[in-house]
Each structure stands twice: as structure tokens, then as C-alpha cells.
Motif scaffolding. Structure first.
Motif, PDB file in Angstrom:
ATOM      1  N   ARG A 286      42.250  35.112  37.295  1.00 21.92           N
ATOM      2  CA  ARG A 286      41.594  36.267  36.687  1.00 21.92           C
ATOM      3  C   ARG A 286      40.103  36.284  37.029  1.00 21.92           C
TER       4      ARG A 286
ATOM      5  N   LEU B 237      51.683  37.487  39.796  1.00 23.78           N
ATOM      6  CA  LEU B 237      52.256  36.263  39.245  1.00 23.78           C
ATOM      7  C   LEU B 237      53.550  35.911  39.975  1.00 23.78           C
TER       8      LEU B 237
ATOM      9  N   ALA C 281      48.201  30.020  32.697  1.00 23.89           N
ATOM     10  CA  ALA C 281      47.987  31.378  32.210  1.00 23.89           C
ATOM     11  C   ALA C 281      47.064  32.185  33.114  1.00 23.89           C
ATOM     12  N   ALA C 282      46.824  31.690  34.317  1.00 25.63           N
ATOM     13  CA  ALA C 282      46.105  32.424  35.375  1.00 25.63           C
ATOM     14  C   ALA C 282      44.645  32.689  35.058  1.00 25.63           C
ATOM     15  N   GLN C 283      44.010  31.795  34.284  1.00 24.64           N
ATOM     16  CA  GLN C 283      42.597  31.988  33.981  1.00 24.64           C
ATOM     17  C   GLN C 283      41.740  31.979  35.244  1.00 24.64           C
TER      18      GLN C 283
ATOM     19  N   ALA D  66      50.195  34.213  30.856  1.00 25.81           N
ATOM     20  CA  ALA D  66      49.357  34.987  31.772  1.00 25.81           C
ATOM     21  C   ALA D  66      49.546  36.482  31.525  1.00 25.81           C
TER      22      ALA D  66
ATOM     23  N   ALA E 194      47.412  40.508  33.211  1.00 29.37           N
ATOM     24  CA  ALA E 194      47.499  40.141  34.626  1.00 29.37           C
ATOM     25  C   ALA E 194      47.544  41.363  35.526  1.00 29.37           C
TER      26      ALA E 194
ATOM     27  N   LEU F 101      53.569  31.422  32.642  1.00 30.10           N
ATOM     28  CA  LEU F 101      53.304  32.734  33.223  1.00 30.10           C
ATOM     29  C   LEU F 101      53.464  33.852  32.198  1.00 30.10           C
TER      30      LEU F 101
END
Length: 284
Positions: free
Chosen positions: A101, A133, A96-98, A123, A128, A120
Motif C-alpha cells: 500500500r 493480491l 495485510a499488504a501494508q 489486506a 486494496a 490477504l
């Protein structure tokens, strides 16, 4: 993001949610295509449960390397925080792109890559706007040579691929000269112990040197989850074969503040045996 699965077995694996119909757990050969297909499907099916269960610990914009809770703010494995501004950074297995971020908040320009479409989507749900992504396989990165200054992976990709050197060579290709790649994986010694957080997880149950992949398969014998084991020596040789110079191997100790259990990770085990290995590499 940390990508570990909570297994329903007695051998080391990565934590997450179990399926409605329990697959058969076995040890057998599993190639690159089978591993990629199985793990993409597993994470797409289990991403929702994973984010519900571990989202609070991971946060929306923290950079956590492992279940021990080692944070990049204190570790600075990618380098001093003040030097991240303006850097192009690739996160592999971003979930989830923590982490991406957090990197964006430091002024970096992160790209969050994951094999799982559903991860994703999480995310996007969290937000985002400051992160690009990309859905792709780490063994074939869709970027031009020399696109990034740094790369990182918190339990992403490498435990799940049959050919880790292929991933490392791809990362080297997209890094600029002198670029750093830092990745965390389950500590190889854990492969010999049952993946249990309590006392049962402190007795050696299988050979550390057995590199046969752990596979969960359906009733037709199709893999639905695959995890590959490498010894410490294997990981070092992989790093060198991938064209990197090994700078450091970090084995985080379990901190007193962390009282949670995460699959086979726990304060009991964490105070006695290492749970995570973090490899700090530089492009040679």
C-alpha cells in the motif's frame, strides 16, 4: 509485512499468537511440503491476533522492514523514492499488504503475494484498491518471466521455507534484468540465544551452527509451525546460488524512540545483539 511469531519456547523464532492447545516444540527435519502446509495453517489461524497486536506499529500503509522499526522512507533499500513511480513491484509474504500500500502511494504498481488466505483477507479489510493480491507459495510464483522491476520481502517466506534457493531462483526469474530484491529475516546469530526480551535472552543456549529446523507439532506428530535456520554464510551462498549479486547486508541498530517489545525483540537485546539482517540483492 513483518511476519514474526511470538514463541512459547526458549529458542529463536518469529513472534505472533499462541494456540489454545500448546503444541510440542522440537527440533527435527521438515521438508518443503510439510513446512508449507504447516505455516499456511498457522498464519490462517493466527492472522487475526497478529493484526490486532501489531497492526498499530505496522500501520495501514507504512513500509517497515523489521521490529527495530527501520522504515523504507529513510532506508531507501529499494532505491530512491522518486524512482519508484511506475515500477512493477512484487511483495512476498505481504500479510495485510501494508508495504504494498505504501509502494502504491509512491506511484508504483505493487503485487502483494502471501501464502495465507486469512492474511490477504485482512489486506482486503484495510483496503486494496491500488494493490493486486495473490495467494500463492513463494517457491512457485505464478508470474511470467521478467514481470517485475523490484521485489521485496519483510520477514516473509524465507524464514519458513526448506529450500530458500528455490525461492530466490523464482524471484530472479520474475525480475527483469538488473532488478533488485531486498529481503529481511531474523538475524542468524539470534538462533543461538533464547527468544526472550529480558536478560535471559542474552546467554547463548544452543549452537549457531545447528541448522535443524524448529518444529511445533500436534499430538500426532504433524507439524503446525516450522522455522528454518540459515547462518550468515548460508544466506550469502543462497543469494549467489539464486543468481543474484549481493549489494549490501544491513543490520539495523535499535533506535532510541522504539521502546516496545515484540516477542524476543526488545530495547535491551537490540542495543547489544542484532535482531534483523536485511539482504540487498540485484539480479545478475
Amino acid at each position: 509485512m513483518i511476519q514474526e511469531r511470538e514463541p512459547s519456547r526458549s529458542e529463536p523464532s518469529e513472534p505472533g499468537a499462541t494456540e489454545a492447545t500448546e503444541p510440542e516444540a522440537t527440533r527435527r527435519a521438515a521438508g518443503g511440503s510439510e513446512s508449507s502446509r504447516a505455516n499456511r495453517g498457522w498464519w490462517d489461524r493466527n492472522a487475526d491476533d497478529y493484526q490486532v497486536e501489531h497492526g498499530t506499529f505496522l500501520g495501514d500503509d507504512r513500509f517497515v522492514w523489521c521490529p527495530e522499526g527501520l522504515d523504507e522512507i529513510e532506508a531507501e533499500l529499494l532505491g530512491p523514492m522518486e524512482e519508484l513511480k511506475g515500477k512493477d513491484v512484487l511483495e512476498i509474504g505481504a500479510g495485510a499488504a501494508q508495504c504494498s500500500r505504501w509502494l502504491a502511494a509512491q506511484g508504483a504498481r505493487p503485487v502483494a503475494l502471501d501464502l495465507s488466505h486469512r492474511q490477504l483477507q485482512h489486506a482486503l479489510r484495510i483496503g486494496a484498491d491500488s494493490v493486486r493480491l495473490v495467494e500463492a507459495d513463494a517457491t512457485a510464483l505464478p508470474f511470467a518471466d521478467g514481470s517485475f522491476d523490484l521485489a521485496c520481502s519483510a520477514y516473509g517466506a524465507l524464514p519458513f521455507v526448506a529450500e530458500p534457493v528455490r525461492v530466490l531462483r523464482e524471484v530472479r526469474r520474475v525480475l527483469r534484468p538488473g532488478g533488485r530484491f531486498v529481503f529481511s529475516v531474523t538475524h542468524p546469530v539470534r538462533w543461538a540465544f533464547p527468544d526472550e526480551p529480558g536478560p535471559d535472552g542474552l546467554t547463548v543456549a544452543s549452537s549457531y551452527f545447528d541448522r535443524t529446523p524448529y518444529v511445533e507439532q500436534d499430538e500426532d506428530g504433524n507439524a503446525v509451525y516450522v522455522e528454518h535456520h540459515r547462518t550468515v554464510g548460508d544466506r550469502v551462498r543462497d543469494v549467489v546460488a539464486g543468481g543474484f549479486r549481493l549489494v549490501d547486508v544491513v543490520e539495523p541498530q535499535w533506535p532510541a524512540w522504539n521502546t516496545q517489545e515484540w516477542g524476543g525483540w526488545s530495547p535491551l537485546r537490540g542495543n547489544l545483539i542484532p535482531g534483523t539482517a536485511i539482504f540487498v540483492c540485484e539480479r545478475s
